[in-house]
Design an enzyme around this catalytic site. Sequence first.
Site, PDB file in Angstrom:
ATOM      1  N   ASP A  60      32.873 -40.231 202.087  1.00 30.80           N
ATOM      2  CA  ASP A  60      32.840 -40.577 200.888  1.00 30.80           C
ATOM      3  C   ASP A  60      34.315 -41.966 200.582  1.00 30.80           C
ATOM      4  OD1 ASP A  60      31.580 -38.330 200.333  1.00 30.80           O
ATOM      5  OD2 ASP A  60      32.584 -37.440 199.816  1.00 30.80           O
ATOM      6  N   ASN A  67      19.562 -32.131 190.123  1.00 26.98           N
ATOM      7  CA  ASN A  67      20.907 -31.405 190.265  1.00 26.98           C
ATOM      8  C   ASN A  67      22.006 -32.801 189.857  1.00 26.98           C
ATOM      9  OD1 ASN A  67      19.166 -30.683 192.894  1.00 26.98           O
ATOM     10  ND2 ASN A  67      20.856 -29.380 192.977  1.00 26.98           N
ATOM     11  N   ARG A 111      30.463 -36.788 209.252  1.00 21.42           N
ATOM     12  CA  ARG A 111      29.956 -38.277 208.083  1.00 21.42           C
ATOM     13  C   ARG A 111      31.701 -39.714 209.002  1.00 21.42           C
ATOM     14  NH1 ARG A 111      28.579 -36.103 202.347  1.00 21.42           N
ATOM     15  NH2 ARG A 111      30.641 -34.567 203.135  1.00 21.42           N
ATOM     16  N   HIS A 134      27.109 -43.229 199.551  1.00 21.23           N
ATOM     17  CA  HIS A 134      28.587 -43.063 198.924  1.00 21.23           C
ATOM     18  C   HIS A 134      28.773 -44.738 199.456  1.00 21.23           C
ATOM     19  CE1 HIS A 134      30.874 -40.226 196.294  1.00 21.23           C
ATOM     20  NE2 HIS A 134      30.976 -41.185 196.514  1.00 21.23           N
ATOM     21  N   GLU A 169      23.923 -39.779 193.048  1.00 22.96           N
ATOM     22  CA  GLU A 169      25.539 -39.707 193.042  1.00 22.96           C
ATOM     23  C   GLU A 169      26.439 -40.827 193.337  1.00 22.96           C
ATOM     24  OE1 GLU A 169      25.916 -35.900 195.019  1.00 22.96           O
ATOM     25  OE2 GLU A 169      25.818 -37.339 197.048  1.00 22.96           O
TER      26      GLU A 169
END
Length: 324
Positions: free
Chosen positions: A16, A159, A294, A260, A196
Amino acid sequence: MSELYIKNPLIEQRADPWIYKHVDGYYYFTGSVPEYDRIVLRRSTTIQGLADSQEATIWRKHESGLMSANIWAPELHYIDGKWYVYYAAAHTSETRDGLFDHRMFVLENEAANPLDGEWVEKGQVITRWESFALDATTFEHRGNRYYVWAQKDPAIPGNSNLYISLMENAWTLTGEQVCISIPEYEWEKIGYLVNEGAAVLKRNGRIYMTYSASATDHNYAMGLLTADEDSDLLNPDSWMKSPSPVFATSEANGQYGPGHNSFTVSEDGSQDILVYHARSYKEIVGDPLYDPNRHTRVQIFQWTEDGMPDFGVPRADSDLASRS
């Protein structure tokens, strides 16, 4: 136009990722750590320098209750002469395990350098529902400050959807809270029905908003919403969604689940840069949320003749990562 050389991955085990170039000439970086227990910052006068710059922990999770687990996706913003960090945190107790029980919170710092000074908790950002909420970002347009975030609407399946609202101040919403995107295409609904991680870019008379969708494995991908700069950004009809992902897994380049993202610019300001995370392998043992690899990656992106961003494909890891 200068040449830009950046090694990918830029920063390992930081998901992120958020990179912001401030007026002081520094790039500031933050992102989720694999332990999900703290918020970190680092800075450098170059993007590549972020890889080796000293990292400071500016805040740690609480021992229990609010903000006590799964500290996710911090973003650093400079608003009206102060620094703010927006982040999501879960609530743990004897009856709550903290997973997918997030709410959104804000920290404030008045120091010139956000790695110095005191970070003060401004509390929870209150939204329409007391439900799963995360991945807040903020941007200014024509004298108004907007807040964009992902949240679960308890009344509909899925979600998380994307919402937008005006802000009264850096930690308080005001007026109508509007849904501008829900998972509707098949590529947005693999594993989870997720929209998101929004990031905003203003160019060419338009407001571009990227976001990420589906589960956080190799299916994770980026979508794009577009609004005219003269439109009412609180009107859902102002936002047009691209039907296909604009940035997705590249098997050929060994990059899986890119998303992200955030945006920054090169040192001389001449090149737009996409900042994102991705893994270098497809198969994951266990829950992808607990796989630590990640990594933060960056790459230059271009613009089409009609003024749309062209992110291309995630480039392969290399010692010499970016050149133009």
